[in-house]
Design an enzyme around this catalytic site. Structure first.
Site, PDB file in Angstrom:
ATOM      1  N   ASN A 145       0.797  -1.221   0.000  1.00  7.64           N
ATOM      2  CA  ASN A 145       0.000   0.000   0.000  1.00  7.64           C
ATOM      3  C   ASN A 145       0.836   1.282   0.000  1.00  7.64           C
ATOM      4  O   ASN A 145       0.348   2.334  -0.402  1.00  7.64           O
ATOM      5  CB  ASN A 145      -0.928  -0.037   1.233  1.00  7.64           C
ATOM      6  N   TYR A 195       3.055   8.593 -11.580  1.00 11.42           N
ATOM      7  CA  TYR A 195       2.144   7.897 -10.662  1.00 11.42           C
ATOM      8  C   TYR A 195       1.267   6.892 -11.419  1.00 11.42           C
ATOM      9  O   TYR A 195       1.119   5.738 -10.998  1.00 11.42           O
ATOM     10  CB  TYR A 195       1.287   8.950  -9.951  1.00 11.42           C
ATOM     11  N   LYS A 211       1.089   2.779 -11.091  1.00 13.00           N
ATOM     12  CA  LYS A 211      -0.140   2.061 -10.730  1.00 13.00           C
ATOM     13  C   LYS A 211      -0.548   1.072 -11.831  1.00 13.00           C
ATOM     14  O   LYS A 211      -1.034  -0.021 -11.537  1.00 13.00           O
ATOM     15  CB  LYS A 211      -1.261   3.061 -10.438  1.00 13.00           C
TER      16      LYS A 211
HETATM   17  P1  NDP Z   1      -1.077   8.678   2.765  1.00 13.25           P
HETATM   18  O1  NDP Z   1      -0.125   9.723   2.284  1.00 13.25           O
HETATM   19  O2  NDP Z   1      -2.132   9.029   3.723  1.00 13.25           O
HETATM   20  O3  NDP Z   1      -0.244   7.433   3.350  1.00 13.25           O
HETATM   21  C1  NDP Z   1       0.833   6.904   2.642  1.00 13.25           C
HETATM   22  C2  NDP Z   1       1.457   5.788   3.442  1.00 13.25           C
HETATM   23  O4  NDP Z   1       2.584   5.290   2.702  1.00 13.25           O
HETATM   24  C3  NDP Z   1       1.962   6.250   4.789  1.00 13.25           C
HETATM   25  O5  NDP Z   1       1.760   5.253   5.749  1.00 13.25           O
HETATM   26  C4  NDP Z   1       3.453   6.452   4.529  1.00 13.25           C
HETATM   27  O6  NDP Z   1       4.183   6.210   5.716  1.00 13.25           O
HETATM   28  C5  NDP Z   1       3.738   5.358   3.516  1.00 13.25           C
HETATM   29  N1  NDP Z   1       4.921   5.679   2.715  1.00 13.25           N
HETATM   30  C6  NDP Z   1       5.054   6.657   1.781  1.00 13.25           C
HETATM   31  N2  NDP Z   1       6.308   6.660   1.300  1.00 13.25           N
HETATM   32  C7  NDP Z   1       6.970   5.663   1.936  1.00 13.25           C
HETATM   33  C8  NDP Z   1       8.302   5.190   1.882  1.00 13.25           C
HETATM   34  N3  NDP Z   1       9.208   5.736   1.056  1.00 13.25           N
HETATM   35  N4  NDP Z   1       8.643   4.157   2.686  1.00 13.25           N
HETATM   36  C9  NDP Z   1       7.748   3.612   3.531  1.00 13.25           C
HETATM   37  N5  NDP Z   1       6.463   4.002   3.619  1.00 13.25           N
HETATM   38  C10 NDP Z   1       6.088   5.041   2.844  1.00 13.25           C
HETATM   39  O7  NDP Z   1      -1.702   8.081   1.408  1.00 13.25           O
HETATM   40  P2  NDP Z   1      -3.017   7.229   1.135  1.00 13.25           P
HETATM   41  O8  NDP Z   1      -3.423   6.500   2.352  1.00 13.25           O
HETATM   42  O9  NDP Z   1      -3.966   8.112   0.453  1.00 13.25           O
HETATM   43  O10 NDP Z   1      -2.456   6.216   0.038  1.00 13.25           O
HETATM   44  C11 NDP Z   1      -2.210   4.830   0.292  1.00 13.25           C
HETATM   45  C12 NDP Z   1      -2.129   4.125  -1.045  1.00 13.25           C
HETATM   46  O11 NDP Z   1      -3.360   4.269  -1.724  1.00 13.25           O
HETATM   47  C13 NDP Z   1      -1.056   4.686  -1.964  1.00 13.25           C
HETATM   48  O12 NDP Z   1      -0.434   3.649  -2.667  1.00 13.25           O
HETATM   49  C14 NDP Z   1      -1.865   5.552  -2.917  1.00 13.25           C
HETATM   50  O13 NDP Z   1      -1.214   5.699  -4.152  1.00 13.25           O
HETATM   51  C15 NDP Z   1      -3.132   4.740  -3.027  1.00 13.25           C
HETATM   52  N6  NDP Z   1      -4.276   5.495  -3.505  1.00 13.25           N
HETATM   53  C16 NDP Z   1      -4.781   6.555  -2.794  1.00 13.25           C
HETATM   54  C17 NDP Z   1      -5.866   7.256  -3.276  1.00 13.25           C
HETATM   55  C18 NDP Z   1      -6.463   8.412  -2.553  1.00 13.25           C
HETATM   56  O14 NDP Z   1      -7.375   9.046  -3.101  1.00 13.25           O
HETATM   57  N7  NDP Z   1      -6.037   8.728  -1.333  1.00 13.25           N
HETATM   58  C19 NDP Z   1      -6.482   6.897  -4.553  1.00 13.25           C
HETATM   59  C20 NDP Z   1      -5.885   5.767  -5.209  1.00 13.25           C
HETATM   60  C21 NDP Z   1      -4.826   5.099  -4.690  1.00 13.25           C
HETATM   61  P3  NDP Z   1       5.426   7.112   6.229  1.00 13.25           P
HETATM   62  O15 NDP Z   1       5.199   8.509   5.753  1.00 13.25           O
HETATM   63  O16 NDP Z   1       5.367   6.935   7.710  1.00 13.25           O
HETATM   64  O17 NDP Z   1       6.624   6.475   5.626  1.00 13.25           O
END
Ligand code: NDP
Length: 244
Positions: A87, A152, A156
């Site tokens: 995720n 992006y 995906k």
């Molecule tokens: P958030 O930004 O709220 O959360 C992202 C998560 O990914 C956090 O837990 C962050 O943890 C982690 N993360 C990001 N970069 C890294 C890294 N380099 N290493 C480890 N962990 C990482 O995003 P969302 O919850 O919105 O998104 C979650 C997924 O859902 C993503 O893949 C996104 O592309 C996908 N998505 C989201 C949509 C939306 O509308 N929100 C729509 C479609 C898909 P930390 O910062 O602690 O590392």
């Protein structure tokens, strides 16, 4: 919880510290799983989540391929994961003509290469047990594209190709691999979108509203559970009908 849908299962969720990933962690804990989440920062409410069930935090930057592989290899030594949710994801938007190569690479490494690494380490352990479920969090933009998000969308769409190919490789060993494609979900990732763009987006959603992380987690729970025992190589949109 003894009778949860994931009772006795060991699960890994990347990017479980906030947003959709955290909702998945909560849903899995509620259904009786033991959950590890992997992220750079610990969830703000880690302790209250841990009160729901066995919870571990693996500190790792998923864009560091070698470190990620080592962390997951170490984790599966304890016991294989029954469920893995890839995720973790980021955006670095910009028109392709102006996009620095670093922004392309950062998004591909974080969103796609990480899932390849985690999936193959985890699936190798699952194969030995002849069961397991891998869930990749893609996006509707991986299906339909989006201007300003070539990096992006490519990551995906790549996840969807990875899902279907890996599903074919491991199906005969009892391991299922599926993807979910959320639309517009209210999290930190979508917070930055200007209000005018947000209301234009909402108008394109047949259900007339944005989605919640919990609604995405429900579909992840279905794919993780035995309810989806005959589902593999599938991509499920969770977008209020936006991309149909
Ligand atoms: P958030 O930004 O709220 O959360 C992202 C998560 O990914 C956090 O837990 C962050 O943890 C982690 N993360 C990001 N970069 C890294 C890294 N380099 N290493 C480890 N962990 C990482 O995003 P969302 O919850 O919105 O998104 C979650 C997924 O859902 C993503 O893949 C996104 O592309 C996908 N998505 C989201 C949509 C939306 O509308 N929100 C729509 C479609 C898909 P930390 O910062 O602690 O590392």
């Amino acid at each position: 919880m003894e009778h949860g849908m994931l009772s006795g299962r060991r699960c890994l969720v990347t990017g479980g510290s906030k947003g959709i990933g955290k909702a998945v962690v909560e849903a899995f804990l509620r259904e009786g799983a033991a959950v590890d989440y992997l992220s750079r920062s610990k969830a703000d409410d880690h302790d209250s989540l841990a009160a729901m069930g066995p919870l571990g935090w693996l500190a790792c930057d998923v864009s560091d391929a070698e470190a990620l592989e080592a962390v997951v290899e170490e984790a599966v030594k304890t016991a294989p994961y029954d469920v893995v949710v890839n995720n973790a994801g980021v955006t670095r938007d910009g028109l392709s003509f102006r996009m620095p190569l670093d922004d392309w690479r950062a998004v591909i490494d974080t969103n796609l290469t990480s899932a390849f690494i985690v999936s193959r380490v985890a699936a190798r352990a699952m194969i030995k047990r002849r069961s397991g479920s891998v869930i990749n969090v893609a996006s509707v933009v991986g299906l339909v594209g989006n201007g300003g998000q070539t990096n992006y969308s490519a990551s995906k769409a790549g996840l969807i190709g990875l899902t279907k190919s890996l599903a074919r490789e491991v199906a005969s060993r009892g391991v299922r691999v599926n993807a979910i494609a959320p639309g517009y979900i209210d999290t930190a990732m979508t917070e930055a979108i200007p209000e005018t763009a947000k209301s234009a987006l909402r108008e394109r959603i047949p259900l007339g509203r944005t989605g919640t992380p919990a609604e995405v987690a429900s579909v992840a729970l279905f794919l993780a559970s035995d309810l989806a025992s005959y589902v593999t190589g599938e991509v499920i949109r969770i977008d209020g009908g936006m991309a149909m």
